[in-house]
Write a protein that holds these residues in place. Structure first.
Motif, short mmCIF file in Angstrom:
data_model
loop_
_atom_site.label_atom_id
_atom_site.label_comp_id
_atom_site.label_asym_id
_atom_site.label_seq_id
_atom_site.Cartn_x
_atom_site.Cartn_y
_atom_site.Cartn_z
N GLY A 44 29.15 -18.40 -18.42
CA GLY A 44 30.20 -17.40 -18.25
C GLY A 44 30.34 -16.95 -16.82
N GLY A 45 31.49 -16.39 -16.52
CA GLY A 45 31.71 -15.84 -15.19
C GLY A 45 32.35 -16.88 -14.28
N LYS A 46 33.04 -16.37 -13.30
CA LYS A 46 33.75 -17.27 -12.36
C LYS A 46 32.79 -17.90 -11.36
CE LYS A 46 36.56 -13.82 -11.39
NZ LYS A 46 36.31 -12.95 -12.55
N ILE A 77 21.84 -10.76 -9.39
CA ILE A 77 22.14 -9.35 -9.07
C ILE A 77 23.47 -8.95 -9.71
CG2 ILE A 77 22.81 -7.77 -7.20
CD1 ILE A 77 19.87 -8.18 -7.07
N HIS A 78 24.44 -9.83 -9.58
CA HIS A 78 25.76 -9.53 -10.14
C HIS A 78 25.68 -9.35 -11.66
CE1 HIS A 78 30.01 -9.78 -10.90
NE2 HIS A 78 29.93 -10.96 -11.47
N ALA A 79 24.93 -10.22 -12.33
CA ALA A 79 24.81 -10.13 -13.80
C ALA A 79 24.14 -8.82 -14.20
CB ALA A 79 24.02 -11.33 -14.33
N ARG A 96 32.52 -8.43 -22.41
CA ARG A 96 32.24 -8.93 -21.06
C ARG A 96 32.16 -10.44 -21.12
NH1 ARG A 96 32.75 -7.27 -15.96
NH2 ARG A 96 31.95 -5.19 -16.49
N ARG A 97 32.87 -11.10 -20.24
CA ARG A 97 32.89 -12.57 -20.20
C ARG A 97 33.23 -13.13 -21.59
NH1 ARG A 97 27.76 -13.73 -16.06
NH2 ARG A 97 28.93 -13.26 -14.17
N GLY A 98 34.11 -12.44 -22.28
CA GLY A 98 34.63 -12.92 -23.56
C GLY A 98 33.67 -12.75 -24.72
N ALA A 219 40.01 -7.69 -0.93
CA ALA A 219 41.11 -8.35 -1.66
C ALA A 219 40.70 -8.64 -3.11
CB ALA A 219 41.51 -9.64 -0.94
N PHE A 220 39.45 -9.02 -3.29
CA PHE A 220 38.94 -9.32 -4.64
C PHE A 220 39.03 -8.08 -5.53
CE2 PHE A 220 35.83 -9.94 -7.96
CZ PHE A 220 35.88 -11.29 -8.25
N GLN A 221 38.60 -6.92 -4.98
CA GLN A 221 38.59 -5.70 -5.80
C GLN A 221 40.01 -5.18 -6.04
OE1 GLN A 221 36.00 -4.10 -7.57
NE2 GLN A 221 37.83 -3.09 -8.41
N GLY A 237 38.59 -11.45 -20.48
CA GLY A 237 37.24 -11.55 -21.06
C GLY A 237 36.51 -10.21 -21.01
N LYS A 238 37.24 -9.17 -20.65
CA LYS A 238 36.71 -7.79 -20.68
C LYS A 238 37.89 -6.88 -21.05
CE LYS A 238 37.35 -7.12 -15.69
NZ LYS A 238 36.77 -6.83 -14.39
N THR A 239 37.58 -5.64 -21.36
CA THR A 239 38.63 -4.76 -21.86
C THR A 239 39.68 -4.47 -20.79
OG1 THR A 239 36.87 -3.74 -23.13
CG2 THR A 239 39.03 -2.66 -23.20
#
Ligand code: GRG
Length: 297
Positions: A44-46, A77-79, A96-98, A219-221, A237-239
């Protein structure tokens, strides 16, 4: 120009294998902890942050094998951050992540501990001496960079500003600071870790790489704020719509949708301009700058 989809697929598979190996290597850990760690980290995750480590590292002359540890560390860390962000005491999200969030699939105490264990694993992975040697001094610099980006000076600092923002009136500068810390710091660290793995000694190159990453982090955020109002939960994949539900101040709530899109696209163009000064092999970083604002989830 190389096919970005194919490149992205390749790196997603690669980091999946690396994460699986790192998680399987935690041989003394109880199954009751390893299970949720795998549940959250795998499939999962990009893998955007890992891809940024690989792309920056390759530009900096690192071998792919030298980038596996830092790439997996930022994803760990991200997870962890996603697990804690989803907890009832934070954003209280169930998807989260579907799939169900960690505290829903397991329980709240397990989710807290799973996040804690992933954070510790990240630092263990990045500090280890591997066959593909990165000098001890550069590994220490990586640990320091990752710790700063993750803690009070970075992600956790941004998270507390974000939580307070729902109660207080927030202006544009405060919102930018929140985005910079909460999301931008780890994205910047991903690029820096790539540079350190390549043992870059050219300060101008490292500064350029950092500037590029800071800009695509914002830009990502902004794009995250945009997608929250323009896409549905199945796509994300998230609310979807959770910023509004939580009363959060976002780029979209402050500037409106069109201006937010324009600002994100402008940042992407600026990041690509910065790459002009970083050599000839910047195609993947350019594609990533494009990806952050065109992504659909
Ligand atoms: C330590 C109790 C405690 C809490 C920490 C650090 C933290 C909580 C939360 C971190 C903040 C956070 C979740 C920021 C959001 C950044 C963001 C846009 C996340 C989504 O990233 P993507 O889109 O996700 O890359 P995927 O699923 O694709 O990896």
């Amino acid at each position: 120009m190389k096919d970005f989809e194919a490149t992205w697929r390749y790196y997603r598979q690669r980091i999946e294998g690396v994460l699986e190996d790192k998680l399987n290597a935690t041989t003394d850990a109880p199954e009751s902890l390893i299970d949720p760690m795998k549940y959250v980290c795998l499939d999962g995750g990009k893998r955007f942050r890992a891809l940024l480590v690989y792309a920056s590292g390759e530009l900096a002359g690192a071998k792919m094998e030298q980038l596996d540890a830092p790439a997996s560390a930022v994803e760990l860390i991200h997870a962890y951050s996603l697990i804690h962000d989803d907890l009832p005491c934070m954003d209280d999200d169930e998807l989260r992540r579907g799939k169900p969030t960690c505290h829903v699939a397991y329980d709240e105490a397990t989710a807290v501990l799973t996040g804690d264990a992933l954070q510790a694993l990240a630092f263990s992975v990045i500090s280890e001496e591997s066959e593909q040697k990165i000098s001890a001094s550069n590994r220490i610099r990586m640990i320091s960079e990752l710790a700063n980006a993750s803690g009070a000076n970075g992600m956790v600092g941004g998270q507390i500003l974000d939580m307070q923002a729902t109660a207080n009136c927030v202006d544009f500068d405060q919102l930018r600071l929140t985005h910079k810390l909460k999301t931008g710091a780890l994205i910047k660290a991903s690029a820096v870790l790539g540079g350190l793995a390549g043992n870059v000694r050219d300060a101008d190159f490292m500064n350029g790489l950092e500037d590029y990453a800071k800009i695509i982090g914002l830009a990502f955020q902004i794009t995250d704020d945009i997608l929250d109002v323009t896409r549905n939960s199945a796509t994300l994949g998230k609310t979807a719509g959770s910023d509004n539900r939580m009363g959060k101040v976002t780029y979209v709530s402050l500037l409106g949708l069109d201006e937010s899109i324009e600002q994100a696209e402008q940042l992407s163009r600026t990041a690509i301009e910065i790459l002009r000064g970083l050599g000839d092999n910047t195609e993947l970083l350019e594609q990533l700058a494009h990806f952050v604002v065109t992504r659909s989830y």
